[in-house]
Design a protein around this motif. Sequence first.
Motif, PDB file in Angstrom:
ATOM      1  N   ARG A 299       0.810  -1.215   0.000  1.00  0.00           N
ATOM      2  CA  ARG A 299       0.000   0.000   0.000  1.00  0.00           C
ATOM      3  C   ARG A 299       0.849   1.273   0.000  1.00  0.00           C
ATOM      4  O   ARG A 299       0.405   2.315  -0.494  1.00  0.00           O
ATOM      5  CB  ARG A 299      -0.953  -0.011   1.200  1.00  0.00           C
TER       6      ARG A 299
ATOM      7  N   GLU B   3       1.653   1.762  -3.579  1.00  0.00           N
ATOM      8  CA  GLU B   3       0.465   2.250  -4.283  1.00  0.00           C
ATOM      9  C   GLU B   3       0.230   3.728  -3.995  1.00  0.00           C
ATOM     10  O   GLU B   3      -0.160   4.495  -4.896  1.00  0.00           O
ATOM     11  CB  GLU B   3      -0.753   1.428  -3.853  1.00  0.00           C
ATOM     12  N   LEU B   4       0.476   4.156  -2.739  1.00  0.00           N
ATOM     13  CA  LEU B   4       0.304   5.571  -2.402  1.00  0.00           C
ATOM     14  C   LEU B   4       1.332   6.432  -3.131  1.00  0.00           C
ATOM     15  O   LEU B   4       0.994   7.516  -3.643  1.00  0.00           O
ATOM     16  CB  LEU B   4       0.438   5.755  -0.892  1.00  0.00           C
TER      17      LEU B   4
ATOM     18  N   TYR C 201       2.738   5.735  -5.950  1.00  0.00           N
ATOM     19  CA  TYR C 201       2.313   5.760  -7.356  1.00  0.00           C
ATOM     20  C   TYR C 201       1.185   6.770  -7.568  1.00  0.00           C
ATOM     21  O   TYR C 201       1.188   7.521  -8.549  1.00  0.00           O
ATOM     22  CB  TYR C 201       1.855   4.360  -7.768  1.00  0.00           C
ATOM     23  N   GLN C 202       0.240   6.800  -6.639  1.00  0.00           N
ATOM     24  CA  GLN C 202      -0.880   7.740  -6.754  1.00  0.00           C
ATOM     25  C   GLN C 202      -0.397   9.193  -6.674  1.00  0.00           C
ATOM     26  O   GLN C 202      -0.810  10.046  -7.473  1.00  0.00           O
ATOM     27  CB  GLN C 202      -1.896   7.468  -5.652  1.00  0.00           C
TER      28      GLN C 202
ATOM     29  N   TYR D 205       1.706   9.849 -10.192  1.00  0.00           N
ATOM     30  CA  TYR D 205       1.091   9.817 -11.520  1.00  0.00           C
ATOM     31  C   TYR D 205      -0.365  10.285 -11.549  1.00  0.00           C
ATOM     32  O   TYR D 205      -0.923  10.431 -12.628  1.00  0.00           O
ATOM     33  CB  TYR D 205       1.179   8.400 -12.096  1.00  0.00           C
ATOM     34  N   GLN D 206      -0.965  10.504 -10.384  1.00  0.00           N
ATOM     35  CA  GLN D 206      -2.322  11.031 -10.360  1.00  0.00           C
ATOM     36  C   GLN D 206      -2.380  12.455  -9.801  1.00  0.00           C
ATOM     37  O   GLN D 206      -3.088  13.305 -10.330  1.00  0.00           O
ATOM     38  CB  GLN D 206      -3.229  10.106  -9.538  1.00  0.00           C
ATOM     39  N   ASP D 207      -1.606  12.690  -8.739  1.00  0.00           N
ATOM     40  CA  ASP D 207      -1.567  14.031  -8.159  1.00  0.00           C
ATOM     41  C   ASP D 207      -0.446  14.888  -8.743  1.00  0.00           C
ATOM     42  O   ASP D 207      -0.436  16.105  -8.538  1.00  0.00           O
ATOM     43  CB  ASP D 207      -1.393  13.945  -6.637  1.00  0.00           C
TER      44      ASP D 207
ATOM     45  N   SER E 227       6.409  12.785  -3.706  1.00  0.00           N
ATOM     46  CA  SER E 227       6.548  11.344  -3.969  1.00  0.00           C
ATOM     47  C   SER E 227       8.004  10.909  -3.877  1.00  0.00           C
ATOM     48  O   SER E 227       8.304   9.815  -3.404  1.00  0.00           O
ATOM     49  CB  SER E 227       5.978  11.007  -5.342  1.00  0.00           C
TER      50      SER E 227
END
Length: 330
Positions: A282, A285-286, A288-289, A292-294, A300
Amino acid sequence: MAANMNASREHWYDGIVDALYIYIPFMPKNKTFHTMRARNARIGTLFILPFIIGFCVFMAKPLLESFWFSFNDVKLIPGQGYSQTWVGINNYKHALLVDPEYNTYLVEEVGQMIINTIATLVLSFVIAVILNQEFKGRVLCRAIFFLPVILSSGVLPGIEHQNEFYDMMAGMAEAVEGSSGINISQALQDLLSVSGMAREFFDVVFKMIDSIYDIVMASGIQIIVFLSGLQSISPSLYEAADVEGCSAWEGFWKITFPMVSPLLLVNCIYTIIDFFMKNDNRVMELIYQVTYQDFKFGISAAMSWLYFAIALAFIGISSFIISKAVKSYE
């Protein structure tokens, strides 16, 4: 006075050269250059030389840039690349003090890593001891236990996350468990907890039981390493122990485990790194979020380096503990 200073400098220089000759097995003037240990060190270096070259060519620059990004506010500029604004350690403060999920996920994953590492080492060693015995179908059993290594390399994770049949079977299992109203694991845990024994101990044990699928899937390489160590033990040691009246249990603790114990360090380091790099982690995954999303590249990068530092810390602690406990043989 000057002569004494020059003599001391020459003595200091000679001391450094002698130290290099003693501890570096790649220098021809080294006293240990022609020993078997130095030869094995040189051969081992040649085997990992492609990785060293590949790391220097392809990974060193991105690694340094990532470390630099962790101290900057990085923003994308369409058609022009990106801009950097120095913020110091603010990204690290944001990851540790502001982000509501990073610390929670980090603590949970580290705790699960400790449990899974211990369980993986114990399970892989037991299985390696069993597979080292003489019985029919031994080769097939070895292949079966190594299959998770091949499947977990990319095939099985894709099946788990994208296969409709797998999702249907998992849903049916949950439906059956829900319709029966009985959770066997929880019921057994409640039964043992009323016996007066420590509940914390059973919590750890049942976490291992609940994670048995992940533990078995992560044990393939460790089994092979332990198995290679078991096969390198000379049969004459067991023959001498039998002559002296040593039982099988005593032979295990006096011969098998001490001879294989140096491999505990190798498997422990591998298991820790493997867990920290899992696809379903997790924390990963955080990160990555956030990336590539924020599009918060600085934050990061700081999260990644904190995660990397914690992994190195656990590797160092485990290496120190195991190196003090195991025996080393030439």
